[in-house]
Design a protein around this motif. Structure first.
Motif, PDB file in Angstrom:
ATOM      1  N   GLY A 103       0.789  -1.230   0.000  1.00  0.00           N
ATOM      2  CA  GLY A 103       0.000   0.000   0.000  1.00  0.00           C
ATOM      3  C   GLY A 103       0.819   1.277   0.000  1.00  0.00           C
ATOM      4  O   GLY A 103       0.281   2.364   0.187  1.00  0.00           O
ATOM      5  N   GLU A 104       2.133   1.165  -0.228  1.00  0.00           N
ATOM      6  CA  GLU A 104       2.964   2.369  -0.293  1.00  0.00           C
ATOM      7  C   GLU A 104       2.531   3.263  -1.453  1.00  0.00           C
ATOM      8  O   GLU A 104       2.453   4.475  -1.319  1.00  0.00           O
ATOM      9  CB  GLU A 104       4.436   1.980  -0.452  1.00  0.00           C
ATOM     10  CG  GLU A 104       5.370   3.171  -0.513  1.00  0.00           C
ATOM     11  CD  GLU A 104       6.837   2.773  -0.645  1.00  0.00           C
ATOM     12  OE1 GLU A 104       7.630   3.656  -1.006  1.00  0.00           O
ATOM     13  OE2 GLU A 104       7.195   1.610  -0.388  1.00  0.00           O
ATOM     14  N   LEU A 105       2.228   2.635  -2.589  1.00  0.00           N
ATOM     15  CA  LEU A 105       1.750   3.347  -3.773  1.00  0.00           C
ATOM     16  C   LEU A 105       0.617   2.561  -4.409  1.00  0.00           C
ATOM     17  O   LEU A 105       0.510   1.349  -4.216  1.00  0.00           O
ATOM     18  CB  LEU A 105       2.883   3.518  -4.799  1.00  0.00           C
ATOM     19  CG  LEU A 105       4.099   4.331  -4.365  1.00  0.00           C
ATOM     20  CD1 LEU A 105       5.207   4.223  -5.412  1.00  0.00           C
ATOM     21  CD2 LEU A 105       3.736   5.789  -4.138  1.00  0.00           C
ATOM     22  N   GLN A 106      -0.214   3.237  -5.181  1.00  0.00           N
ATOM     23  CA  GLN A 106      -1.305   2.604  -5.910  1.00  0.00           C
ATOM     24  C   GLN A 106      -0.930   2.534  -7.394  1.00  0.00           C
ATOM     25  O   GLN A 106      -0.573   3.543  -7.986  1.00  0.00           O
ATOM     26  CB  GLN A 106      -2.603   3.399  -5.737  1.00  0.00           C
ATOM     27  CG  GLN A 106      -3.040   3.559  -4.294  1.00  0.00           C
ATOM     28  CD  GLN A 106      -3.295   2.223  -3.625  1.00  0.00           C
ATOM     29  OE1 GLN A 106      -3.937   1.348  -4.185  1.00  0.00           O
ATOM     30  NE2 GLN A 106      -2.757   2.057  -2.425  1.00  0.00           N
ATOM     31  N   ALA A 107      -1.024   1.372  -7.989  1.00  0.00           N
ATOM     32  CA  ALA A 107      -0.521   1.121  -9.339  1.00  0.00           C
ATOM     33  C   ALA A 107      -1.290   1.858 -10.437  1.00  0.00           C
ATOM     34  O   ALA A 107      -0.726   2.161 -11.481  1.00  0.00           O
ATOM     35  CB  ALA A 107      -0.535  -0.369  -9.635  1.00  0.00           C
ATOM     36  N   HIS A 108      -2.554   2.193 -10.226  1.00  0.00           N
ATOM     37  CA  HIS A 108      -3.395   2.675 -11.316  1.00  0.00           C
ATOM     38  C   HIS A 108      -2.843   3.877 -12.073  1.00  0.00           C
ATOM     39  O   HIS A 108      -2.997   3.967 -13.282  1.00  0.00           O
ATOM     40  CB  HIS A 108      -4.825   2.945 -10.829  1.00  0.00           C
ATOM     41  CG  HIS A 108      -4.933   4.083  -9.865  1.00  0.00           C
ATOM     42  ND1 HIS A 108      -4.676   3.924  -8.525  1.00  0.00           N
ATOM     43  CD2 HIS A 108      -5.238   5.371 -10.050  1.00  0.00           C
ATOM     44  CE1 HIS A 108      -4.831   5.084  -7.919  1.00  0.00           C
ATOM     45  NE2 HIS A 108      -5.171   5.976  -8.816  1.00  0.00           N
ATOM     46  N   SER A 109      -2.181   4.815 -11.444  1.00  0.00           N
ATOM     47  CA  SER A 109      -1.669   5.987 -12.163  1.00  0.00           C
ATOM     48  C   SER A 109      -0.146   5.999 -12.271  1.00  0.00           C
ATOM     49  O   SER A 109       0.426   6.932 -12.816  1.00  0.00           O
ATOM     50  CB  SER A 109      -2.133   7.268 -11.467  1.00  0.00           C
ATOM     51  OG  SER A 109      -1.583   7.323 -10.162  1.00  0.00           O
ATOM     52  N   LEU A 110       0.503   4.958 -11.760  1.00  0.00           N
ATOM     53  CA  LEU A 110       1.960   4.942 -11.711  1.00  0.00           C
ATOM     54  C   LEU A 110       2.587   3.953 -12.684  1.00  0.00           C
ATOM     55  O   LEU A 110       3.803   3.868 -12.778  1.00  0.00           O
ATOM     56  CB  LEU A 110       2.428   4.624 -10.290  1.00  0.00           C
ATOM     57  CG  LEU A 110       1.846   5.515  -9.198  1.00  0.00           C
ATOM     58  CD1 LEU A 110       2.312   5.060  -7.831  1.00  0.00           C
ATOM     59  CD2 LEU A 110       2.213   6.958  -9.431  1.00  0.00           C
ATOM     60  N   VAL A 111       1.738   3.200 -13.396  1.00  0.00           N
ATOM     61  CA  VAL A 111       2.216   2.229 -14.367  1.00  0.00           C
ATOM     62  C   VAL A 111       1.581   2.564 -15.712  1.00  0.00           C
ATOM     63  O   VAL A 111       0.380   2.778 -15.804  1.00  0.00           O
ATOM     64  CB  VAL A 111       1.831   0.786 -13.960  1.00  0.00           C
ATOM     65  CG1 VAL A 111       2.351  -0.223 -14.980  1.00  0.00           C
ATOM     66  CG2 VAL A 111       2.357   0.456 -12.569  1.00  0.00           C
ATOM     67  N   ALA A 112       2.421   2.639 -16.758  1.00  0.00           N
ATOM     68  CA  ALA A 112       1.940   2.911 -18.106  1.00  0.00           C
ATOM     69  C   ALA A 112       2.517   1.876 -19.054  1.00  0.00           C
ATOM     70  O   ALA A 112       3.589   1.320 -18.810  1.00  0.00           O
ATOM     71  CB  ALA A 112       2.353   4.314 -18.548  1.00  0.00           C
TER      72      ALA A 112
END
Length: 147
Positions: free
Chosen positions: A90-99
């Motif tokens: 839960g450190e980061l959420q993948a939805h906007s950080l992976v392209a």
């Protein structure tokens, strides 16, 4: 896509990974039209041993798993494990950080490859305790301030 080259220009201490400091950088720019979206910026490590084509798009930098392994000088499996943990803890959420970007391989074929933004790159760099990762973060922040 445009191509620019920036040299990291400074040595950083691993403890700076969590600190926000301003640094002066020598910026050298080479512009070449490549594709229709974003830019490619060439990152060169302080010692010149690492050169990585970095995607610059949506006001952040993006690296693939292979590029992060090269940058941090770790196995792909180690980088993949840390990326998985960054998201599962839960450190980061993948939805906007992976392209997903199209990448041309050595065989000339085009593949869709996941790329991770600076937030993920920084988190993984801190987890693997990479001096190269700290230098890259400082470099990337300076590049983003100059766009």
């Amino acid at each position: 896509m445009k191509s620019r080259s920036f040299n990291s220009g400074r040595k950083a201490k691993p403890t700076q990974c969590l600190q926000q400091k301003k640094h002066l950088f020598i910026v050298r720019s080479i512009k070449t039209e490549i594709e229709n979206h974003g830019e490619v910026i060439i990152y060169t490590s302080n010692d010149g041993s690492t050169k990585i084509n970095v995607n610059l798009q949506d006001e952040t930098v993006w690296l693939s798993l292979d590029q992060m392994a090269e940058l941090f000088q770790r196995d792909k499996s180690t980088i993949s494990w840390h990326i998985k943990n960054v998201f599962s803890e839960g450190e980061l959420q993948a939805h906007s950080l992976v392209a997903n970007f199209a990448t041309t391989a050595a065989d000339g074929k085009i593949y869709q490859v996941d790329h991770y933004n600076l937030d993920v790159i920084t988190s993984v760099g801190c987890r693997v305790k990479s001096l190269q990762g700290t230098q890259f973060r400082i470099w990337a922040n300076s590049v983003l301030k100059n766009i």
